[in-house]
Structure formats: structure tokens, C-alpha cells
Design a protein around this motif. Sequence first.
Motif, PDB file in Angstrom:
ATOM      1  N   GLU A 129      -8.807  -6.155   7.638  1.00  0.00           N
ATOM      2  CA  GLU A 129      -9.690  -7.324   7.732  1.00  0.00           C
ATOM      3  C   GLU A 129      -8.932  -8.572   8.183  1.00  0.00           C
ATOM      4  O   GLU A 129      -9.461  -9.396   8.939  1.00  0.00           O
ATOM      5  N   ALA A 152       0.828  -1.207   0.000  1.00  0.00           N
ATOM      6  CA  ALA A 152       0.000   0.000   0.000  1.00  0.00           C
ATOM      7  C   ALA A 152       0.865   1.259   0.000  1.00  0.00           C
ATOM      8  O   ALA A 152       0.558   2.238  -0.690  1.00  0.00           O
ATOM      9  N   GLU A 191      -7.041   8.396   2.935  1.00  0.00           N
ATOM     10  CA  GLU A 191      -8.321   9.087   2.765  1.00  0.00           C
ATOM     11  C   GLU A 191      -8.151  10.595   2.853  1.00  0.00           C
ATOM     12  O   GLU A 191      -8.841  11.357   2.158  1.00  0.00           O
ATOM     13  N   GLY A 249      -6.164   4.543  -4.876  1.00  0.00           N
ATOM     14  CA  GLY A 249      -7.249   3.563  -4.898  1.00  0.00           C
ATOM     15  C   GLY A 249      -6.755   2.167  -4.521  1.00  0.00           C
ATOM     16  O   GLY A 249      -7.341   1.497  -3.666  1.00  0.00           O
ATOM     17  N   ARG A 250      -5.674   1.734  -5.139  1.00  0.00           N
ATOM     18  CA  ARG A 250      -5.135   0.404  -4.838  1.00  0.00           C
ATOM     19  C   ARG A 250      -4.509   0.377  -3.446  1.00  0.00           C
ATOM     20  O   ARG A 250      -4.529  -0.654  -2.771  1.00  0.00           O
ATOM     21  N   ARG A 281      -7.347  -1.714   3.568  1.00  0.00           N
ATOM     22  CA  ARG A 281      -8.608  -2.262   4.087  1.00  0.00           C
ATOM     23  C   ARG A 281      -8.512  -3.780   4.239  1.00  0.00           C
ATOM     24  O   ARG A 281      -9.014  -4.347   5.213  1.00  0.00           O
ATOM     25  N   ARG A 282      -7.866  -4.424   3.296  1.00  0.00           N
ATOM     26  CA  ARG A 282      -7.711  -5.879   3.395  1.00  0.00           C
ATOM     27  C   ARG A 282      -6.789  -6.237   4.557  1.00  0.00           C
ATOM     28  O   ARG A 282      -7.016  -7.221   5.263  1.00  0.00           O
ATOM     29  N   VAL A 319      -5.634   2.016  -0.824  1.00  0.00           N
ATOM     30  CA  VAL A 319      -6.751   1.873   0.110  1.00  0.00           C
ATOM     31  C   VAL A 319      -7.258   0.431   0.125  1.00  0.00           C
ATOM     32  O   VAL A 319      -7.570  -0.126   1.185  1.00  0.00           O
ATOM     33  N   GLN A 320      -7.331  -0.212  -1.044  1.00  0.00           N
ATOM     34  CA  GLN A 320      -7.776  -1.606  -1.112  1.00  0.00           C
ATOM     35  C   GLN A 320      -6.880  -2.509  -0.260  1.00  0.00           C
ATOM     36  O   GLN A 320      -7.363  -3.366   0.493  1.00  0.00           O
ATOM     37  N   ASP A 321      -5.568  -2.321  -0.396  1.00  0.00           N
ATOM     38  CA  ASP A 321      -4.634  -3.153   0.364  1.00  0.00           C
ATOM     39  C   ASP A 321      -4.734  -2.889   1.860  1.00  0.00           C
ATOM     40  O   ASP A 321      -4.684  -3.811   2.676  1.00  0.00           O
TER      41      ASP A 321
END
Length: 282
Positions: free
Chosen positions: A232, A211, A258, A221-222, A228-229, A224-226
Motif C-alpha cells: 500500500e 515481515a 500465502e 499472520g503478522r 500488505r502495508r 502478511v499484515q506488514d
Amino acid sequence: VATSSHVLARIHRPPAQQRYHGMRGVAQLLLARGEPSSAILGLLEEASKALSESRQLGDRSSQHFEYAVETLLRRNRLAPSTALLEEADALLEQAGLASRRLAYNAGDVSLTRGVQAMGEGRHADALAQYQSAAAAYASGLRLPSRAFDMADGDLRAKRGYARLRAHYAKSKLSIDTSSDELNEIVQDLESGEADAFSGLSPLPEALLWRAKCFRSSGDLGRAVQDVRRAIELAPGDTQVPEAADVLARARCELAECEFESALAADETLLVERALRELLTAS
């Protein structure tokens, strides 16, 4: 273990002694697998003695060396010792990387040395050990698999962990890295459960590193995806310091992403909200 104690040199022939010493050592190792404790350390020490006796009586099989090196590694985790790692190196030199498990054990020896070097601030030495570990795990993947052997996923995940450690060492040495390297690390870690010595999965850590790479290249964008994962996948037990640290850093990284996104969009309300989240995460 109890049965093998009845084998006596003055009564039994050497082949019988070899088998029973080997069986005794393996049985003690199997009993010791589990949570570390002082009793388990004693079992492992006895296992090493029994396996040494079997080796002196002529056992040179790959399985013998697999059990002997695993025993030394487990002893080292409970009571770290350079002598134990040197003994493991000597056994691996005798055996060669003739099986997947021996390759896995060789990787673990190098990985252990790398962790120790990193903790002592010897970053170049750590990098060399991590790269050696990754090469050992990779060599295991090129060997045919036997019944109950190390699966491809186990070897790949451990290779990914060694490469992640190497990536961190490179950052300390100001050596350039790439997103492609991190992509390969993440792919390896996704293929199985890596035995990170802390007991935690290293995948969230790898996602955070990737990230940061995406973020530095402007791909929020990518990134944030990493992140968030990673959140999780991070362990929910924040009583474990390592787990709490990963989760805190992931939340901070998400807030920073963000905030940057809000600034780029020039949205005042989003900027204010992102700033509040950033201050909370920090």
C-alpha cells in the motif's frame, strides 16, 4: 546576492563584510535548494566560497556552520567527493553538535559515508558509519528545539533510516538481529518523512524486513499484515527502478506467505491458487 556584491574590502569594515558574505552564501544556498542541475551546483560552489569568507572574518555561529555543512552535503550529492565530506567533518568538529540541525548534518555525513562503503562492499565500515549516523540523529533529539529547527519526527525518521541501513549491513556480516530492533526502526520511520537519498520512503523496505522476521518465526499472520502495508505504501510509479523493485519483492513475499499458509491449512485449492500467484509474482 546582487546587493552583497557591492561590499568591498577597501570601503566596508570587517563586521559588514562578514554579514554580507554570510548573507550572500545563505541566499545562494536557498536558491540552490531544489532539483539538482549543473546551474545549482555552481550556486552551491559560490555559496561555499561566500560562507568561507564569512568564516574567515570571524563568523562562528551555529547557524553559519549549519548552512556551510548543508552546502557541502548538497554539493557532494551532485558531485561526490571525499574532500567535501572531509571538509564537512572539519567544520562539524569546530562547531560541535550544538544544535539539532548540526546533529542532523553530522548524521547525514556519516550516512553518506556508509552508503559509499556499502556500495564498495566494505560492510563493516558501512555498519560503523550507519551506527554513527543513528547516534548523531539521536543526539539531536536530546537538544532543545529552536524556531524553524529540525522537528522530532524528522530526526526520528532519519535515525530509523540509518538503523535500517545498519540492519542490512548486519545481514551482510551475518550478525544476528531481532524483531524488537525492527519494531523500533518501523516506529521511527512512521514518525516523519525520512530523506532517503533515493527520494523514496524507506518504510516499505523496513516493513518487508520485519515481515521476513515474522515469517521465519512462524507468525505468518503478522508477516502478511506488514507485506500488505508495504504494498500500500510503495510508490505507484513503477518507472522508477527502486520503486518497481520494492513493489515486486513485496508481491513475491506476499505470495510466498500465502503459499505457506495454504500448505499449513492443507487446503488443495488454496495451495494451487497460492502457487499460481507465487509463479506470477516471481
